[in-house]
Scaffold this active site. Structure first.
Site, PDB file in Angstrom:
ATOM      1  N   ALA A 248       0.849  -1.174   0.040  1.00 13.24           N
ATOM      2  CA  ALA A 248       0.020  -0.046   0.113  1.00 13.24           C
ATOM      3  C   ALA A 248       0.888   1.156  -0.064  1.00 13.24           C
ATOM      4  CB  ALA A 248      -0.907   0.025   1.417  1.00 13.24           C
ATOM      5  N   ASP A 249       0.411   2.194  -0.860  1.00  9.49           N
ATOM      6  CA  ASP A 249       1.136   3.404  -0.927  1.00  9.49           C
ATOM      7  C   ASP A 249       0.427   4.215   0.039  1.00  9.49           C
ATOM      8  OD1 ASP A 249       3.211   3.893  -3.133  1.00  9.49           O
ATOM      9  OD2 ASP A 249       1.936   2.130  -3.295  1.00  9.49           O
TER      10      ASP A 249
END
EC number: 5.3.1.23
Length: 355
Positions: A248-249
């Site tokens: 996940a960013d």
């Protein structure tokens, strides 16, 4: 031995990063002499992955101020604030750089106000705090690996001893300080001899899966199979995949998650085939300022990343291009958020942040 994507020597103020644009054909390190170099390698995706972006960006500031002398703390603080704001602009979707910048600026402000702290001490303490980010990230990744593997194995049927998983993009040593987030879970399963096989998508248009994740898995001798992005539905239909693991960013407060483009469609297919879908990320990827994925800014990349591969044009000249780097997976498709603190349901994130 796990790949080392970041080399840092605090005594000499030296920083090098593995140029990920050249992998897998060539292993070459780039010297980072300061913030301009740090911004450039992040923006060009010579280093990528939300944790690695924050670490390399922060370290680039450390090596820059390490070699400079400052007349007073006010000047040093002004330099730190300006450089941190500049680094944030390199890749806006990944929240980790922004959070690291906020924490480092707060530390710099506290040090500047401490009358017992000299300008020299302020610089040293600030650089020491950045240096600690490397060791902390590796420790956090190993905890992610433990929590994630425990959660997945607890869901196995009694007759199952090993599992097959799918991952997307690159979330390993090349995206972090070492070990990895989603690939940290894969590595942990492999260490426990509970991994049958990890399937990995090529991850168009930048091929991080084919170039980087495949490179890591071959390097570490982890049983892995590469597939095209368009093969995921058929994979679920024909192979017994027990979990999907992605990075996940940025994670919004309701659990909506921004990750590499193509993640959303995998989540939809996983839901259709009843395959648990997990997001693996450090707690710093959770953005308390975003109530949902609707407010996450999605970076759009240059068209040549789609129309060229290794310098050779593959698309018809004149065709228009839309190249978003990320998409947002709704929380309803996510079984759990695997962090260094444990595995949480999306609905529990606010409680975990005490909001």
């Amino acid at each position: 031995m796990v790949l080392q994507s970041i080399k840092f020597d605090v005594e000499f103020g030296l920083l090098e990063i593995l140029d990920q644009l050249l992998l897998p054909e060539k292993t070459q390190y780039i010297k980072i002499k300061g913030v301009e170099d740090g911004w450039s390698v992040i923006n060009k995706m010579q280093v990528r992955g939300a944790p690695a972006i924050a670490i390399v960006g922060s370290l680039s500031l450390a090596v820059e101020i390490w070699k400079e002398e400052f007349q007073d703390k006010k000047t040093l603080l002004r330099e730190i604030e300006g450089k941190l704001n500049y680094l944030i602009s390199a890749r806006p979707t990944a929240v980790n750089m922004k959070l690291a910048a906020d924490e480092l600026l707060e530390l710099a402000i506290q040090l500047s106000r401490d009358e017992t702290c000299s300008t020299r001490d302020m610089k040293k303490n600030f650089i020491d705090a950045i240096t600690m980010m490397l060791d902390k990230d590796i420790a956090d990744n190993k905890n992610i690996g433990k929590h994630g593997s425990d959660a997945i194995l607890s869901n196995l049927q009694s007759q199952e001893t090993t599992i097959k998983v799918l991952t997307h993009c690159n979330t390993g040593s090349l995206a972090t300080a070492g070990y990895g987030t989603a690939l940290g879970v894969v590595r942990r399963l492999h260490e426990m001899k509970r991994l049958d096989r990890v399937y990995l998508t090529e991850t168009r248009p930048y091929n991080q899966g084919a170039r980087l994740t495949a490179f890591e898995m071959v390097h570490d001798k982890v049983p892995a199979t590469l597939i095209c992005d368009s093969m995921v539905a058929y994979l679920f239909q024909k192979k017994h995949i027990q979990a999907v693991l992605v990075g996940a960013d940025r994670v919004a407060m309701n659990g909506d998650t921004a990750n590499k483009i193509g993640t959303y469609q995998i989540a939809c297919l996983a839901a259709l085939h009843d395959v648990p879908f997990y997001v693996c990320a450090p707690f710093t990827s959770i953005d308390s300022s975003k109530s949902s994925g609707d407010s996450i800014v999605i970076e759009e990349r240059p068209e040549h990343e789609m129309t060229y591969i290794a310098g050779k044009r593959i698309a018809a000249p004149g065709i228009s291009v839309w190249n978003p780097a990320f998409d947002v997976t709704p929380a309803k498709f996510i079984r759990g958020i695997i962090t260094e603190r444990g595995v949480f349901e999306c609905s529990d994130l606010k409680n975990q942040l005490n909001l």
